[in-house]
Design a protein around this motif. Structure first.
Motif, mmCIF file in Angstrom:
data_model
loop_
_atom_site.group_PDB
_atom_site.id
_atom_site.type_symbol
_atom_site.label_atom_id
_atom_site.label_comp_id
_atom_site.label_asym_id
_atom_site.label_seq_id
_atom_site.Cartn_x
_atom_site.Cartn_y
_atom_site.Cartn_z
ATOM 1 N N SER A 250 0.864 -1.178 0.000
ATOM 2 C CA SER A 250 0.000 0.000 0.000
ATOM 3 C C SER A 250 0.902 1.230 0.000
ATOM 4 O O SER A 250 1.387 1.647 1.035
ATOM 5 N N LYS A 252 1.002 4.392 -0.096
ATOM 6 C CA LYS A 252 0.965 5.659 0.616
ATOM 7 C C LYS A 252 1.407 5.527 2.079
ATOM 8 O O LYS A 252 1.625 6.518 2.761
ATOM 9 N N MET A 253 1.513 4.267 2.550
ATOM 10 C CA MET A 253 1.841 4.045 3.961
ATOM 11 C C MET A 253 3.268 4.496 4.266
ATOM 12 O O MET A 253 4.196 4.130 3.568
ATOM 13 N N PRO A 254 3.445 5.252 5.333
ATOM 14 C CA PRO A 254 4.805 5.602 5.736
ATOM 15 C C PRO A 254 5.512 4.395 6.366
ATOM 16 O O PRO A 254 4.995 3.784 7.301
ATOM 17 N N GLY A 256 8.219 3.879 8.252
ATOM 18 C CA GLY A 256 8.606 3.919 9.664
ATOM 19 C C GLY A 256 7.428 3.629 10.574
ATOM 20 O O GLY A 256 7.513 2.822 11.497
ATOM 21 N N ALA A 257 6.290 4.275 10.275
ATOM 22 C CA ALA A 257 5.117 4.113 11.128
ATOM 23 C C ALA A 257 4.634 2.665 11.115
ATOM 24 O O ALA A 257 4.270 2.109 12.155
ATOM 25 N N ILE A 258 4.657 2.029 9.915
ATOM 26 C CA ILE A 258 4.203 0.639 9.845
ATOM 27 C C ILE A 258 5.139 -0.274 10.642
ATOM 28 O O ILE A 258 4.690 -1.157 11.388
#
Lengths: 346, 373
Positions: A250, A252-254, A256-258
C-alpha cells in the motif's frame, strides 16, 4: 507477495536495509531496556538533526556518510551534555534528556530555515530524516547500513561480558577493574550508531521505538540475556521485514510508522502471552499456586477423613487424594506437594 | 496591532502556560511525558478531524486532550503491571500512537491540509494569519485569545488545587492517607497538560512545547527549592526566553520556534554554569577549596604529630615530607606557600615549623574533626 520479494529490486534493497536495522537495534535494545535508558535513543535521534543539517550546509550535497558523521558528532555532544548536567546538578535525568532533545532539535530547525533561504542549495531530502522514508533508500545507502549494522553486531559480541556486567551491576564491574567510563562511552556510541542508521528509513521520531520495544518484548519470554538478545534481534528483523512489505503493498503508507505498529503488536502480544513474565501466563501460574497452597493447608493441617466434603472433592479432582476401600488416601502427588512446601518453609 | 507584536505576545503567552505546568511535570519526574503527549495528540487531532470534518474546529482540542489522557493512562497501566519500567512504557506507547496517527493521515486524510511539518515543527510566524473576527470587527490573532484563555485556566487550576498538587507531587502516600485523591488530581493535571500542549502546538509546534515545558522549570530548579518561588522564576524565565528567542529569530529571519528552543537550552546551560548554589563554576571552586583545606590539614597534623620528637628532623624536612605524605614537589610548594601566607608555618633550617597561631589552629581543627565523628 512472493513475487514482490523475488522480482522487485527496489523492494529487496529496502527490505534488506530495514531488516538489518531491525537486527542491530533489536540486539542493542535488550541492553538499553535492561539499563533503563529507554528514552536515551529518543533524545539522541532528535539531537542528531543539527549535525545532519550543519554538514549539509558545509558540503552542500547529500552525502550520506558525511551527514551521518555529523549526526554521530552531535549525538555524542548530547550525551556529554546530559552527563555534565547529571554530574553538576540535581536535575532529574529525564528532564535533562527532554531539554537537550528539544533545544538541539530546535537548533536543527533554525539551521534548516537558514538553508531554505540560500538560493543555491535546496534542502531536498533533509525532511526525510525527520519522518523517515525507506522507499527513497538507494543501494549505496543500504551498503552503508549493512556495514554499520555489522559493526554494531560485532562490537556487541566482542564486548559481550563488559556490556553484560555494566548493565546488570555497574558497581561490581568497577570493583572488578573494568573501566566503566569506557564501557559507558562504548554503550552510548553503539546507541548513536544505531540511531543514525535508522534516521533515513524510520526517521528521528520513531527510531526510539526500535530501541525499546524489541528488548521489552524479548524480556517477557526469557530470563537469560543471551536468549533475550537473540530474540530481540529477531523481533526487530521481523518488524522491519513486514513493515516494508505492508508499506510496499500500500504505497501511501509511511514505512517507519508501519514498522513501529508491527513492532508494537509483537510487544503487546509478548506482554500478554510471554512465557516468563507475560500477564496471562502469570495469572495462570498464580491460580495454580493458589490451588496448591490451599490443598497443602488442607492436607497438612487436618486428618484427611475429617475434611469437609467440598475439600475432599477438590483434592481428588486435583489428584492429591484417591479413594481406596471407601477411604480417602494420599496419592504420590499429594505426598510430593506436602514435602515440597515443608521443605520450602524450612 | 502589527504582526510582529502579535507573534511576540503569542510566544510569551505560550511560554507562560507551558512553564507553569512544566514545574509540576518536572517535579513529578514526568518530563518525558510532555514529549510523549506532544507527539500522541497528533492522533487526537486526526480522530477529531474524522468526527467534525473541520481542521480548524475548536473541538479538535478535546480529541487531543482525550488522547493525551489516554497516553498517560496506557503508560500508567503498563507500568502498573510491574513488568515494564515507566520510561520503557513511554517509549512503547508514544511511538505507537504517533504511528497510528501518521498511518491514518496517509490513508484517509492525505488530501486535507494537515501539514505534518507545521504540526511538528510549528511556524509561529503564520499564527497571526488566523484572525478572530466578531461582528465584522477584527480583534486580532485568534491564538492570542486561545492562549490567554488557557493561561487563565492553568493559573486558576494551580491556585485552586495548589495544596493538592503540591502534596501529590511530593508525597503521594501522604496524599492518599489524608484523603486526597492523587490519581484524580493527576488526571486533571494531565488533561490540562494535553489541552495546553495541543493549543500551544497549533501555534508553535510540538518540539517547542517540550522545550517550554521542561526548560524554564529546570532552570528555575537550579536557582531555588521553594515551590512558589520556582513557579514565579520559571514563569519569568519563560518570558525572557520567548522575548530573546523571538528577537533573535526576527533579526536573522530564522525559525522562531527553533530559536526559542535553542535559547531555552542555552539559558539553562548558562545558569548551570554560574548558578550561585550548585553551578558548575561554584562547585569547582568549592571542590578546590575543600581539597586545599584537606591538604593543609594533612600537613599541619603531620607537623603537629612529630613536633619536638626525635624524628622531627626527618619527618618535617623539606626533602622527605613529600615522600612521607605521598605528594609531588609542586603540590608541596603550593600548600607551603598558602600555609606561610596565612602564618601557620615558618621555615627554619630546612625544617617546616608550626607557628604559635598554626598550632592553635591545628588543635582546634583536630578537635572539631574528632567531635564530628
Amino acid at each position: 507477495m512472493l513475487e514482490l520479494i523475488f522480482s522487485d529490486y527496489t523492494f529487496r534493497i529496502v527490505a534488506l536495509g530495514t531488516i538489518l536495522l531491525g537486527i542491530a537495534s533489536g540486539l542493542l535494545s535488550s541492553f538499553v531496556t535492561l539499563n533503563k535508558q529507554a528514552l536515551v535513543g529518543d533524545a539522541l535521534s532528535h539531537a542528531a538533526l543539527p549535525g545532519i543539517v550543519l554538514v549539509f550546509m558545509i558540503i552542500k550535497v547529500k552525502n550520506l556518510e558525511l551527514l551521518l558523521l555529523g549526526a554521530l558528532f552531535f549525538g555524542l555532544i548530547a550525551i556529554g551534555l546530559t552527563n555534565i548536567i547529571k554530574k553538576y546538578s540535581k536535575v532529574k535525568f529525564d528532564s535533562s534528556l527532554a531539554l537537550v532533545l528539544s533545544s538541539f532539535f530546535g537548533f536543527g530547525l533554525v539551521l534548516m530555515t537558514i538553508i531554505q533561504k540560500t538560493p543555491t542549495a535546496s534542502q531536498a531530502g533533509l525532511n526525510n530524516f525527520i519522518f523517515g522514508q525507506a522507499s527513497t533508500m538507494l543501494p549505496h545507502d543500504v551498503y552503508l547500513m549493512l556495514s554499520i549494522s555489522i559493526l554494531v553486531i560485532l562490537l556487541i559480541i566482542l564486548f559481550w561480558k563488559e556490556l553484560k556486567i555494566f548493565v546488570f551491576n555497574p558497581e561490581f564491574s568497577q570493583a572488578l577493574g573494568f573501566n566503566n567510563k569506557y564501557i559507558s562511552l562504548l554503550f552510548s556510541g553503539l546507541i548513536v550508531l544505531t540511531v543514525i542508521i535508522g534516521l533515513e528509513s524510520v526517521g528521528v521520531i520513531l527510531i526510539s521505538s526500535l530501541l525499546v520495544s524489541p528488548g521489552v518484548s524479548a524480556r517477557q519470554w526469557t530470563n537469560r540475556l543471551s536468549i533475550m538478545v537473540v530474540l530481540s534481534g529477531l523481533f526487530g528483523a521481523i518488524s522491519g521485514f513486514f513493515g516494508t512489505i505492508i508499506s510496499a503493498i500500500s504505497p501511501k503508507m509511511p514505512t517507519g510508522a508501519i514498522i513501529v505498529i508491527v513492532l508494537s503488536v509483537i510487544t503487546i502480544l509478548s506482554i500478554l502471552f510471554g512465557s516468563k513474565r507475560g500477564i496471562i501466563w502469570r495469572q495462570i501460574k498464580n491460580k495454580i499456586n493458589n490451588h496448591k497452597i490451599i490443598a497443602y493447608q488442607w492436607l497438612n493441617n487436618s486428618e484427611i477423613n475429617s475434611l469437609p466434603i467440598e475439600a475432599l472433592q477438590f483434592l481428588t479432582k486435583k489428584n492429591y487424594l484417591a479413594i481406596q476401600n471407601n477411604e480417602y488416601v494420599l496419592t504420590n502427588e499429594g505426598r510430593k506437594l506436602i514435602d515440597y512446601y515443608k521443605e520450602a518453609q524450612e | 496591532m502589527n504582526p510582529g507584536l502579535e507573534v511576540q505576545i503569542i510566544a510569551i503567552l505560550v511560554s507562560l502556560c507551558c512553564s507553569l505546568l512544566g514545574v509540576f511535570l518536572v517535579l513529578k519526574k514526568q518530563a518525558m511525558l510532555s514529549d510523549a503527549i506532544s507527539h500522541t495528540i497528533l492522533l487526537g487531532i486526526v480522530l477529531g478531524f474524522f468526527v467534525v470534518h473541520n481542521i480548524n474546529s475548536f473541538l479538535l482540542i478535546f480529541g487531543a486532550a482525550l488522547v493525551g489522557i489516554l497516553t498517560v493512562f496506557l503508560t500508567d497501566a503498563l507500568t502498573k503491571t510491574r513488568i515494564i519500567s515507566s520510561d520503557s512504557a513511554i517509549g512503547i506507547i508514544s511511538p505507537l500512537l504517533f504511528s497510528i496517527g501518521l498511518v491514518l493521515i496517509s490513508q484517509f486524510a492525505s488530501n486535507v491540509h494537515l501539514d505534518m511539518d507545521s504540526v511538528l515543527l510549528g511556524e509561529l510566524a503564520f499564527a497571526p494569519f488566523d484572525r478572530l473576527v466578531l461582528f465584522g470587527i477584527d480583534f486580532g490573532a485568534k491564538s492570542i485569545y486561545v492562549m490567554l484563555l488557557i493561561l487563565i485556566l492553568n493559573i486558576t487550576f494551580i491556585i485552586i488545587f495548589y495544596k493538592e498538587l503540591k502534596l501529590s507531587t511530593f508525597d503521594q502516600s501522604l496524599a492518599v492517607i489524608l484523603g486526597f485523591s492523587p490519581i484524580l488530581i493527576n488526571y486533571l493535571f494531565m488533561g490540562l497538560v494535553s489541552i495546553t500542549a495541543v493549543s500551544a502546538f497549533n501555534a508553535v509546534g510540538s518540539i517547542l512545547v517540550i522545550s517550554l515545558m521542561v526548560g524554564p522549570p529546570i532552570t528555575a530548579y537550579l536557582i531555588t527549592e521553594d515551590l512558589k518561588k520556582m513557579l514565579i522564576i520559571a514563569g519569568g524565565i519563560g518570558i525572557v526566553n520567548a522575548v530573546v528567542g523571538f528577537q533573535v529569530a526576527s533579526l536573522f529571519d530564522i525559525s522562531i520556534a527553533g530559536t526559542i528552543s535553542t535559547v531555552t537550552g542555552v539559558v539553562f546551560l548558562m545558569t548551570l554554569l554560574v548558578s550561585p548554589k550548585h553551578g558548575v563554576i561554584m562547585t569547582l571552586i568549592n571542590r578546590a577549596k575543600q581539597k586545599r583545606i584537606y591538604i593543609l590539614h594533612a600537613l599541619l597534623f603531620h607537623l603537629y604529630n612529630h613536633e619536638d620528637t626525635q624524628i622531627e628532623s626527618e619527618e618535617a624536612s623539606l626533602k622527605t615530607i613529600c615522600e612521607h605524605l605521598n605528594w609531588t614537589n609542586k603540590q608541596l610548594d603550593k600548600i607551603l606557600n598558602y600555609a606561610q601566607k596565612n602564618g601557620y608555618v615558618i621555615m627554619k633550617d630546612g625544617l617546616i615549623k608550626l607557628t604559635e597561631c598554626g598550632r592553635r589552629y591545628t588543635i582546634q581543627e583536630y578537635q572539631s574533626l574528632i567531635e564530628s565523628i
